[in-house]
Design an enzyme around this catalytic site. Structure first.
Site, PDB file in Angstrom:
ATOM      1  N   ILE A  55      -9.814  -1.728  -4.819  1.00  0.00           N
ATOM      2  CA  ILE A  55     -10.308  -1.944  -6.210  1.00  0.00           C
ATOM      3  C   ILE A  55     -11.849  -2.432  -6.369  1.00  0.00           C
ATOM      4  O   ILE A  55     -11.952  -3.210  -5.388  1.00  0.00           O
ATOM      5  CB  ILE A  55      -9.777  -3.072  -7.038  1.00  0.00           C
TER       6      ILE A  55
ATOM      7  N   GLY B   1      -6.081  -4.228   1.559  1.00  0.00           N
ATOM      8  CA  GLY B   1      -6.753  -3.275   1.089  1.00  0.00           C
ATOM      9  C   GLY B   1      -6.454  -2.978  -0.636  1.00  0.00           C
ATOM     10  O   GLY B   1      -6.958  -1.887  -1.091  1.00  0.00           O
ATOM     11  N   LYS B   2      -5.970  -3.976  -1.260  1.00  0.00           N
ATOM     12  CA  LYS B   2      -5.733  -3.819  -2.677  1.00  0.00           C
ATOM     13  C   LYS B   2      -7.242  -3.877  -3.421  1.00  0.00           C
ATOM     14  O   LYS B   2      -7.331  -3.115  -4.207  1.00  0.00           O
ATOM     15  CB  LYS B   2      -4.738  -4.687  -3.509  1.00  0.00           C
ATOM     16  N   VAL B   3      -7.934  -4.889  -2.875  1.00  0.00           N
ATOM     17  CA  VAL B   3      -9.168  -5.213  -3.599  1.00  0.00           C
ATOM     18  C   VAL B   3     -10.283  -4.958  -2.257  1.00  0.00           C
ATOM     19  O   VAL B   3     -10.013  -5.357  -1.226  1.00  0.00           O
ATOM     20  CB  VAL B   3      -9.419  -6.481  -4.191  1.00  0.00           C
TER      21      VAL B   3
END
Lengths: 327, 327, 327, 327
Positions: free
Chosen positions: B252, B280-282
């Site tokens: 993100i 690794g989501k953001v």
């Protein structure tokens, strides 16, 4: 009011008895929670629902939940997908590691280590899960031949295929404890499905019906003379149990909520059990309490206290046996 | 650091500019959130996801969300079932009333009034919803002839059938803004399905597939050069957006989280955006901030400040138009 | 209940009017707080007490408090020592800097920079304060010739000697607003006294009496027909105001508390205003509300909204003028 | 990471050992707190400061604190006035009663019952305190002939005059444990002074110096090779201990903070121990932890666990004996 006395070695329940004597603030609530859980278990008419949210399974509660299932001290589990995913990761020899909340997350990212506050999980354990479980999805799909499963049927299908008896999924399957996962797709189980369905044409892929478990959980409520709820956290699992209570026109008889959330911001997770009474989710006369605290601390204390009270001789019948398979 | 100055009438954004000058504590975070949302909207490559949880829709945010959809200031909504249920209740002329948190819940129960902290909803509005929507389910089922819908297709099917243009469901349908409801059954929509399927044989009842929306939301992430997330609360909606980011290998780029939850108890809702970086989501370099506060206060301030900054002339293209129908 | 509408540029009070229409959750409480403060100010019989705790002064509220004093929108201040110390640091040209909460505290320690969440203060500003103020203590001691001061007299003695009119201490002295500092020694003012008294024999050192301000604040309560309280945070300042209400047999007529604390753990800071009614600290019929939030966000909003409502023409008489010097 | 196992009756410390094996979230912090307190006590060079705030004394911790004093497991107490007032009320046969947080506060007010969340105190117990203690103030004043006391001297003067050995004040006096009450006037002790001084001319009334205890607590820090701090709550007591650490140029070596407060709003009570390192209040290499939870639950668990670890044979020398009377 009697002040808490500590004059030597105390067992967990002896300390809880002191808390009960004081009866104030969090100590009073915690002591009451122990009593409520004990009552649920001694009440032969009561079905015990455990609602699991947050990250307590990877953080340390996994064995306790397995033991509760094996000892028949819970009858039904309602969980987030993630909690069951973390169980599954360990069931196939993945691990959670002690980490630190003061970590360099950029570095963790480079080293493919995922952080859950102060718990670390290597990405490779997720990758192994993806491959093993997408295969499992295929085998389930083949067996089911296009039939759509409910979330609880799905959970048992997984449990049936796991060999590791030291897991929530396997224990629940063996002990016939239903596991409802109302937001199943919101977890690695969703990504595994993506992987699985990319490998075959969509017609043949595993089907889970979004609504199919609604009638099942409502029927459990209906058939059970009394219903008790233990909530860890809140969110979808708490709401699912409470909604089943309304939908089956059976208010909950015993209720424990362990949460850090507050009522003022209006969300369900922090809402009081008194508020639940207005809806008919919880009975006005229910034995109920809300403990404000970290579930990883509070829940083991409750379990240890209640196991001590029940003693070695205590046995409880699997509540849903026979009944549940037909619900 | 410049102290906040209030010397006369200030617009909302003028106050936020003062907060930015101070830059500390919650004031600093709130000012930063306004900047992050402004950047999301001015970045022509960015798709804006709004994740909705808690009870903010019945409590006052409904019109704001409708306006954001109509003005194309959000592109995708991910919501709990309950938030959309409350929208639907008002769409068919139900109401939410100002109540009080110091209420006699036994009495409310007797008078069939449901309490959400200090908001009251009459049970009869739910009953009307049940009947109107179970009929709607029938019509959708007939049209779909056994085909399983995804949660977002389901939401548009409802929107298509609602006449009240002043609703989230209708506005989203008209503006082609997808609404994902990952835990669809965990709401009155689940009970409505029970009612609906009791009226017909199960083969003909409306089918929603639990996994079908996974690929859709992942494809939006993949196709969009950049992705921004605004989270109200946390829970399943936050997790769903963040999981889609991983599953599509796209961290993100912009993130705002408004919550009262804390990280120490380990749950996702209170987890920091820094923690999300490890997964690794953001993205590490993402413009991101977490505002600790009641979303019913904080979100309107952000929206008012950003609308003021954008000015009347600002227009934004419907981001997913053309693209999204085929995802 | 009316949903919040944002259709263009809004002033702060216009947004608050929208919050009032919704009336729910934190938005309802915040709107109510604005109304309560407005009423306090329009009620010609009411003395307004501002209780200050936490680190809001260094973080950005310093100018607002100065303006409230200058505009006669507060009559009495009750503060922690630290809040006044931070005012004093800036009054002698020290500074607070925008920092970050993700800081290497070992490094900050080596560089002699103190951290208050995301605000930085160089140690040298404290050192300058120590020297300037220990000198000031000497001069006050010489003038007072062994007489013991109350905490409020002490505060005015400091204000009298500061030249910087842009300071809380100076403004309060000039406007004759008493500043009570019930835990005076619990701040750098305590360390300054250590330094000061090490330089002279203890007989000649500055004396502050621990109890002397009790009768003064009680007399203000007694003489004032009505009393209003605005609490930022909680702790000793909130308790001091509320205790003065009991001691003078005058329940508080208007009350606003802005805090992040919760009632369940039993501490006074999070206790509800309803609980305060049982003690007689706050009147049952008082206009009162508690806003759960970060005071650095909430208090400026309240001030901006109320200043807008009062308009330019509004003037308020210094409430304690004439009266207070003799209390 | 090892999951928590509960397979039968556990002592409190056995449960804590399980928490230590898991090491995550609140369970990890709590286990660490037990270890830190054990280390403080086994370290022969360490002085243990207990900082008391909130309403834990009336709610149930009174006996534990008395026992810690008697067993020489704390060396110095820093407290709010209220905590000591509640001890004094019980020392003269007043009582705290189990009540309920869902109470009609108007009715409680009419019946002269004060509420502290779910603890009730009759006003008459306060009235008895007022009369007994104002008499005591007279006798102290007569004995001291105009000399000003420090807050800790004041506390011992009270302890000397109380006959009830089962009280914090008496135990601390007998065991020569200093009790610092930095905000002494902010409690019923302030009102008692008002009463006392109304009965005699002010010249003859009891004098307590606001600053006199500063050098005493700093000297304890200086003379002690190492210093450990246990904070219950926060507020003035935590700040006083930490400020003494700076003022004596001795960072704290061991630190435990038990609180429900959060760091984001910037107040000291919720500030992290890492932040305290930047100031030099706590050493970078200190053994330290912050437990987020209700102190009435958490502190007894820590005490029970540590007492179990120390065993019956353990004795600890009164750390300040000889030294402290001259500080």
């Amino acid at each position: 009011m009697k002040h808490i006395e500590i004059n030597g070695v105390l067992t967990v329940d002896q300390l809880i008895q002191q808390f009960q004597g004081a009866g104030s603030f969090g100590a009073g609530r915690l002591a009451r929670a122990c009593t409520v859980y004990e009552k649920m278990l001694r009440d032969k008419e009561c079905t015990v629902f455990l609602a699991l949210s947050g990250a307590v399974i990877p953080a340390g509660l996994r064995s306790i939940v397995i033991n509760l299932i094996r000892s028949k001290l819970v009858d039904v589990i309602v969980s987030t997908g993630a909690s069951i995913v973390h169980d599954a990761i360990e069931a196939i020899n993945g691990h959670h590691y002690k980490g630190s909340w003061i970590a360099d997350d950029d570095e963790l990212f480079r080293y493919h280590i995922f952080r859950i506050y102060d718990v670390f999980v290597p990405e490779e354990d997720y990758v192994r899960l993806d491959y093993k479980f997408s295969e499992m999805y295929c085998r389930i799909a083949e067996e089911k031949k296009g039939e759509s499963l409910s979330s609880n049927e799905f959970a048992w299908e997984l449990g049936k295929r796991l060999k590791n008896s030291n897991s929530i999924l396997r224990a629940a399957y063996e002990e016939e404890v239903p596991i409802f996962i109302p937001a199943l797709r919101d977890s690695e189980f969703g990504y595994v499905h993506l992987l699985h369905s990319s490998q075959r044409n969509s017609k043949d892929s595993l089907k889970v019906d979004a609504f199919k478990d609604v009638s099942t959980i409502c029927n459990i409520f209906k058939k059970s003379p009394k219903n008790g709820m233990i909530v860890i956290g809140g969110g979808v699992p708490r709401n699912t149990v409470q909604s089943a209570a309304i939908a089956s026109s059976k208010g909950i008889d015993y209720a424990i909520v362990i949460t850090m959330d507050r009522p003022e911001a209006g969300g369900l997770s922090g809402s009081t059990l008194k508020e639940s009474v207005s809806w008919g989710k919880v009975k006005s006369e229910a034995d109920k309490t809300m403990v404000i605290g970290d579930a990883l601390v509070i829940f083991p204390i409750i379990v240890a206290s209640v196991i001590e009270r029940l003693g070695k001789g205590f046995t409880r019948k699997a509540h849903l046996k026979n009944a549940k398979m037909k619900v």
